[in-house]
Design an enzyme around this catalytic site. Structure first.
Site, PDB file in Angstrom:
ATOM      1  N   ILE A 167       0.837  -1.203   0.000  1.00 53.42           N
ATOM      2  CA  ILE A 167       0.000   0.000   0.000  1.00 53.42           C
ATOM      3  C   ILE A 167       0.865   1.243   0.000  1.00 53.42           C
ATOM      4  O   ILE A 167       0.605   2.205  -0.745  1.00 53.42           O
ATOM      5  CB  ILE A 167      -0.967  -0.020   1.199  1.00 53.42           C
ATOM      6  CG1 ILE A 167      -1.918  -1.207   1.092  1.00 53.42           C
ATOM      7  CG2 ILE A 167      -1.752   1.286   1.276  1.00 53.42           C
ATOM      8  CD1 ILE A 167      -2.732  -1.470   2.340  1.00 53.42           C
ATOM      9  N   ASP A 186      11.490   3.252   6.090  1.00 58.19           N
ATOM     10  CA  ASP A 186      11.313   1.806   6.068  1.00 58.19           C
ATOM     11  C   ASP A 186      12.694   1.195   6.267  1.00 58.19           C
ATOM     12  O   ASP A 186      13.576   1.365   5.418  1.00 58.19           O
ATOM     13  CB  ASP A 186      10.704   1.337   4.740  1.00 58.19           C
ATOM     14  CG  ASP A 186      10.326  -0.138   4.758  1.00 58.19           C
ATOM     15  OD1 ASP A 186      11.126  -0.950   5.260  1.00 58.19           O
ATOM     16  OD2 ASP A 186       9.227  -0.478   4.294  1.00 58.19           O
ATOM     17  N   ALA A 246      -3.569   1.466   8.473  1.00 58.17           N
ATOM     18  CA  ALA A 246      -2.895   0.190   8.720  1.00 58.17           C
ATOM     19  C   ALA A 246      -3.620  -0.594   9.802  1.00 58.17           C
ATOM     20  O   ALA A 246      -4.577  -1.310   9.524  1.00 58.17           O
ATOM     21  CB  ALA A 246      -1.436   0.442   9.081  1.00 58.17           C
ATOM     22  N   ARG A 247      -3.196  -0.425  11.051  1.00 57.22           N
ATOM     23  CA  ARG A 247      -3.863  -1.044  12.195  1.00 57.22           C
ATOM     24  C   ARG A 247      -3.832  -0.054  13.345  1.00 57.22           C
ATOM     25  O   ARG A 247      -2.840   0.640  13.554  1.00 57.22           O
ATOM     26  CB  ARG A 247      -3.177  -2.353  12.607  1.00 57.22           C
ATOM     27  CG  ARG A 247      -3.396  -3.502  11.642  1.00 57.22           C
ATOM     28  CD  ARG A 247      -4.846  -3.962  11.625  1.00 57.22           C
ATOM     29  NE  ARG A 247      -5.076  -5.105  10.741  1.00 57.22           N
ATOM     30  CZ  ARG A 247      -5.462  -5.020   9.491  1.00 57.22           C
ATOM     31  NH1 ARG A 247      -5.642  -3.818   8.923  1.00 57.22           N
ATOM     32  NH2 ARG A 247      -5.673  -6.106   8.774  1.00 57.22           N
ATOM     33  N   ASP A 270      -8.849   5.385   9.680  1.00 55.65           N
ATOM     34  CA  ASP A 270      -9.760   4.379   9.139  1.00 55.65           C
ATOM     35  C   ASP A 270      -9.715   3.110   9.978  1.00 55.65           C
ATOM     36  O   ASP A 270     -10.507   2.201   9.764  1.00 55.65           O
ATOM     37  CB  ASP A 270      -9.405   4.056   7.690  1.00 55.65           C
ATOM     38  CG  ASP A 270     -10.487   3.233   7.006  1.00 55.65           C
ATOM     39  OD1 ASP A 270     -11.666   3.628   7.092  1.00 55.65           O
ATOM     40  OD2 ASP A 270     -10.163   2.191   6.411  1.00 55.65           O
ATOM     41  N   GLU A 275     -11.795  -1.854  17.226  1.00 59.20           N
ATOM     42  CA  GLU A 275     -12.809  -1.422  16.282  1.00 59.20           C
ATOM     43  C   GLU A 275     -14.120  -2.085  16.715  1.00 59.20           C
ATOM     44  O   GLU A 275     -14.215  -3.300  16.720  1.00 59.20           O
ATOM     45  CB  GLU A 275     -12.467  -1.850  14.857  1.00 59.20           C
ATOM     46  CG  GLU A 275     -11.245  -1.137  14.298  1.00 59.20           C
ATOM     47  CD  GLU A 275     -10.948  -1.524  12.859  1.00 59.20           C
ATOM     48  OE1 GLU A 275     -11.499  -2.543  12.363  1.00 59.20           O
ATOM     49  OE2 GLU A 275     -10.160  -0.831  12.224  1.00 59.20           O
ATOM     50  N   HIS A 294     -13.370   1.745   8.793  1.00 59.06           N
ATOM     51  CA  HIS A 294     -12.534   0.733   8.127  1.00 59.06           C
ATOM     52  C   HIS A 294     -13.057   0.460   6.717  1.00 59.06           C
ATOM     53  O   HIS A 294     -13.282  -0.685   6.322  1.00 59.06           O
ATOM     54  CB  HIS A 294     -12.488  -0.559   8.943  1.00 59.06           C
ATOM     55  CG  HIS A 294     -11.259  -1.381   8.673  1.00 59.06           C
ATOM     56  ND1 HIS A 294     -10.703  -2.234   9.591  1.00 59.06           N
ATOM     57  CD2 HIS A 294     -10.468  -1.479   7.576  1.00 59.06           C
ATOM     58  CE1 HIS A 294      -9.638  -2.826   9.087  1.00 59.06           C
ATOM     59  NE2 HIS A 294      -9.473  -2.376   7.859  1.00 59.06           N
ATOM     60  N   LEU A 295     -13.196   1.526   5.959  1.00 57.12           N
ATOM     61  CA  LEU A 295     -13.778   1.423   4.619  1.00 57.12           C
ATOM     62  C   LEU A 295     -12.750   1.570   3.499  1.00 57.12           C
ATOM     63  O   LEU A 295     -13.097   1.432   2.328  1.00 57.12           O
ATOM     64  CB  LEU A 295     -14.882   2.472   4.439  1.00 57.12           C
ATOM     65  CG  LEU A 295     -14.545   3.952   4.674  1.00 57.12           C
ATOM     66  CD1 LEU A 295     -13.845   4.585   3.488  1.00 57.12           C
ATOM     67  CD2 LEU A 295     -15.816   4.724   4.996  1.00 57.12           C
TER      68      LEU A 295
END
Length: 336
Positions: A167, A186, A246-247, A270, A275, A294-295
């Site tokens: 992503i 990264d 992400a999370r 998101d 959640e 979370h869409l």
């Protein structure tokens, strides 16, 4: 005569109905010997055990049970797993790798809508679209656009990408037409590789200190839980934006709630942890936070991409060409 691989579906019935609609299901039936019914959401039933007995390929999806030693013992001919979603952590076990089962995932197809959502939020937050729309609704009066502050807009804005995941890389690609500077952190990407991507490789602290918007794309792993710490959030530029697709647990949410409530930074989330957030959680009440349900990932007509990729992977595997989107054991520890 070509012998088509015996293939079954393993996921929740709801996931099968949503992703494998009649057209891709029919296409799948043309390229393999498909057991389309029943969809296997439990590997322990007599019917499932009978199907597993001669299956070579499992097309999996959300809700697939773990392929543990018992399931694999019931599937002695299983040679490949094609996942119609992103992460395979929930069902592909160490026993699968030990058996030499080949695995493919539709993560690349799922990356595109998440990247599209991210780029949209980067551009909209640069124009302060959400806050200005809220104010416009309240005042019902046009603002003096010639007095717009000079920090509003997207010209020359700096975007920080946390993780060159599938992503993250797609976001970088989609940002290329815009007049934006892009930073990347990264630890697995070298400076030379970053240059090939057209971005500047920086350390984690520098990413948060320099960027006008930081977009989080790192997977949730033991090493990344709470990675976006209070200190990093506090170091962000005034009015900077944190975007998390992400999370939720990658971010220190308590710190984020405090810092956004104080008006220091803004956030687009998101994903949260958990959640859904409890009704009394302070992030709900913050004017500087936009929470979406979370869409960003594939939904609605975007599921067709996942199904099409799965069909293409079955075709490649059956022809001996190998998967175009393989999941490898040696990289699983640093992917979603």
């Amino acid at each position: 005569m070509t012998v088509l691989p015996r293939t079954a579906l393993a996921m929740s019935k709801e996931a099968a109905a949503a992703v494998l609609t009649p057209e891709p299901l029919a296409e799948l039936g043309r390229v393999c010997d498909l057991v389309a019914d029943p969809v296997l959401d439990d590997f322990t039933t007599p019917e499932a055990l009978e199907i597993l007995g001669d299956v070579e390929v499992l097309v999996t999806g959300w809700g697939c049970p773990p392929l543990d030693s018992a399931a694999l013992a019931a599937a002695p001919r299983l040679r490949a797993v094609v996942h119609t979603a992103g992460s395979v952590h929930g069902h592909v076990t160490g026993e699968c790798w030990d058996r030499g089962i080949e695995v493919a995932s539709a993560a690349a197809a799922n990356a595109l809508p998440v990247a599209e959502y991210t780029v949209a939020m980067i551009l909209l937050t640069g124009k302060r679209a959400f806050e200005r729309a809220r104010d416009y609704r309240a005042t019902r009066d046009r603002e003096d656009w010639l007095s717009t502050p000079p920090d509003v807009g997207n010209f020359g804005r700096t975007v920080g990408i946390l993780s060159a995941s599938l992503i993250g890389r797609r976001v970088i690609e989609l940002l290329s037409p815009f007049d934006l500077g892009v930073l990347l952190h990264d630890p697995y990407v070298t400076g030379a590789e970053a240059a090939e991507l057209g971005v500047e490789a920086v350390g984690l602290d520098e990413l948060f200190a320099r960027a006008d918007v930081v977009s989080v794309h790192t997977p949730l792993l033991p090493a990344t839980r709470g990675l976006v710490s209070r200190e990093l959030l506090a170091s962000m530029r005034p009015d900077a934006v944190l975007i998390n697709t992400a999370r939720g647990a990658v971010v220190d949410q308590d710190a984020l709630a405090e810092i956004t409530a104080a008006g220091r930074i803004r956030a687009v989330l998101d994903v949260t942890d958990p959640e859904v957030l409890p009704p009394e959680h302070p992030l709900w009440a913050s004017d500087n936070v936009l929470i979406t349900p979370h869409l960003a990932g594939s939904q609605g007509n975007e599921w067709r991409r996942l199904a099409d990729l799965a069909v293409a992977e079955v075709v490649r595997w059956a022809s001996g060409a190998g998967f175009a989107h393989p999941v490898r054991r040696d990289t699983l520890g640093r992917t979603a």
